[in-house]
Design a protein around this motif. Sequence first.
Motif, short mmCIF file in Angstrom:
data_model
loop_
_atom_site.label_atom_id
_atom_site.label_comp_id
_atom_site.label_asym_id
_atom_site.label_seq_id
_atom_site.Cartn_x
_atom_site.Cartn_y
_atom_site.Cartn_z
N GLU A 1 1.86 -7.88 -5.32
CA GLU A 1 2.71 -8.10 -6.49
C GLU A 1 2.57 -6.95 -7.48
N VAL A 2 3.69 -6.55 -8.08
CA VAL A 2 3.66 -5.58 -9.17
C VAL A 2 4.43 -6.18 -10.35
N LYS A 3 3.80 -6.15 -11.52
CA LYS A 3 4.41 -6.68 -12.73
C LYS A 3 4.72 -5.53 -13.67
N LEU A 4 5.99 -5.44 -14.06
CA LEU A 4 6.47 -4.36 -14.93
C LEU A 4 6.74 -4.91 -16.33
N SER A 5 6.36 -4.17 -17.35
CA SER A 5 6.66 -4.59 -18.71
C SER A 5 6.99 -3.37 -19.55
N GLY A 6 7.89 -3.57 -20.53
CA GLY A 6 8.32 -2.48 -21.39
C GLY A 6 9.70 -2.76 -21.94
N ALA A 7 10.38 -1.73 -22.41
CA ALA A 7 11.75 -1.88 -22.88
C ALA A 7 12.64 -2.36 -21.73
N ASP A 8 13.65 -3.15 -22.05
CA ASP A 8 14.47 -3.79 -21.02
C ASP A 8 15.07 -2.78 -20.05
N GLU A 9 15.72 -1.74 -20.56
CA GLU A 9 16.36 -0.76 -19.68
C GLU A 9 15.33 -0.02 -18.85
N ALA A 10 14.17 0.29 -19.45
CA ALA A 10 13.11 0.99 -18.72
C ALA A 10 12.58 0.15 -17.57
N VAL A 11 12.38 -1.14 -17.82
CA VAL A 11 11.88 -2.03 -16.77
C VAL A 11 12.90 -2.13 -15.63
N LEU B 1 0.82 -1.21 0.00
CA LEU B 1 0.00 0.00 0.00
C LEU B 1 0.86 1.26 0.00
N ASP B 2 1.94 1.24 0.78
CA ASP B 2 2.84 2.40 0.82
C ASP B 2 3.57 2.59 -0.51
N VAL B 3 4.07 1.50 -1.07
CA VAL B 3 4.83 1.57 -2.31
C VAL B 3 3.93 1.95 -3.49
N PHE B 4 2.75 1.35 -3.55
CA PHE B 4 1.85 1.66 -4.66
C PHE B 4 1.29 3.08 -4.55
N GLY B 5 1.05 3.53 -3.33
CA GLY B 5 0.47 4.86 -3.13
C GLY B 5 -1.04 4.83 -3.21
N SER B 6 -1.66 5.91 -2.74
CA SER B 6 -3.11 6.01 -2.81
C SER B 6 -3.57 6.00 -4.26
N GLY B 7 -4.47 5.04 -4.58
CA GLY B 7 -4.92 4.91 -5.96
C GLY B 7 -3.81 4.56 -6.91
N ASP B 8 -2.77 3.88 -6.41
CA ASP B 8 -1.59 3.50 -7.21
C ASP B 8 -0.88 4.71 -7.83
N GLU B 9 -0.94 5.85 -7.13
CA GLU B 9 -0.35 7.06 -7.70
C GLU B 9 1.16 6.96 -7.86
N ASN B 10 1.85 6.25 -6.96
CA ASN B 10 3.30 6.11 -7.10
C ASN B 10 3.65 5.26 -8.31
N ILE B 11 2.86 4.23 -8.55
CA ILE B 11 3.09 3.37 -9.72
C ILE B 11 2.85 4.14 -11.01
N ARG B 12 1.85 5.03 -10.99
CA ARG B 12 1.60 5.86 -12.17
C ARG B 12 2.80 6.77 -12.47
#
Length: 321
Positions: A42-52, A15-26
Motif C-alpha cells: 500500500e502507498v498513501k499519498l497526501s498533499g494538495a489535491d492536484e498534486a496528489v 517492490l518494483d514501483v517503490f524502487g530500491s529504498g523507496d527511491e521511486n516514491i522519493r
Amino acid sequence: MAEAVLELDSVDIALDVFGSGDENIRLLEQAFEVTAVCRGTEVKLSGADEAVQCARRAIEAMLRLRAGGTPLEEQTVRYCISLAGSGEETRVQELTGDFVAITAKGRPVRPKTLGQKAYLEAIAKNPVTFGVGPAGTGKTYLAVAMAVKAFKAREVSRIILTRPAVEAGEKLGFLPGDLQNKVDPYLRPLYDALFDLLGAENYQRLLDKQLIEVAPLAYMRGRTLDEAFIILDEAQNTSPEQMKMFLTRMGAGSRAVVTGDITQIDLPDKARSGLVDALSVLKNIEGIAMVRFSEKDVVRHRLVQEIIRAYDRAQAARARR
C-alpha cells in the motif's frame, strides 16, 4: 489537504514501483510536493489535491509500463512523472508494444519516450527520415537498431553508416596508422551501436563480407546505393552541398536516416549547416519525415536534461541581450 491510497496487487509489484529504498516514491514526492507512506503493498499519498492526483497518475503509468515488460528504472520513472504532470500518462501504453531489436546480450530494444516511438514509426513508413534533437535522445542508436532489423528481415541487403569527419572543437593532430585508423575516432559512436546490437564477431563477419560499411561522408561521392539502409550521423556538421550529395546517393530499395543536433554545429564560423538547410528545403516533400526531439526524450543520465535546459536558457538570455 487531499489523500489517496493505492493498493498494489502483489509484493513484487510493490517492490518494483517503490524502487530500491523507496527511491521511486522519493522522486514522486520531490516532483509533486506530496508525502508518500509505503506499507507492504500500500502507498498513501497526501498533499494538495492536484498534486496528489498527479502522483497517483504517475504510479498508474508506472504500473502500465511494468505490465508491458518495461523495467522501472530512474529514467522511466521520471518520464512517467513528466507525462502525469501534463495529463498524458495514459499514453505510456504506446511504449509497451513490440520491441525493435534484440541486442547481442539478449536485451530488447524498445522506445522509451513518445518522441522515440514517433521516430521509429517515421523510419518504418518513410524512405527518408530526419531525426533532430539534443544529445542522449537515442537518435543514432535507434536508427542503427532499425537498420539491423531491416537487414535481418532482408528488406535491405547492406547497412551503410557515415558521418562527416569534423572535429568537435579540438584539433586531433596527426593520427598514426592506415586510412581506416585515421577516421575511426570520428566513427566510434556508430561502431559502439553496431557492437551492442550485433556483437563483435557478427559485426566483423558482416564487415568482411562488405554487408556493413562504416565510412566518412566523403567516401559517398559518386556512388549509387541500391537496397541499402543508409544512416548519416552528426549531420549538423555537413555543408549544404554535402547534404545534397548524400541524399542523392539513394538507389532503388534504399532507405536513409539523417540524425543531428542543430545546437552542436562544429563548422567554421558563418558556414551554413547542411542539416539546417535541408530541414527548410525539404519540409514539404512527401516521403521525407522530420522528427524533432526535446529534452523530455533524453534517456541518458538525468543531469543531461538539466544541462540541456541550462544551455537553452543561457542561449535565450544572450539572444535577448
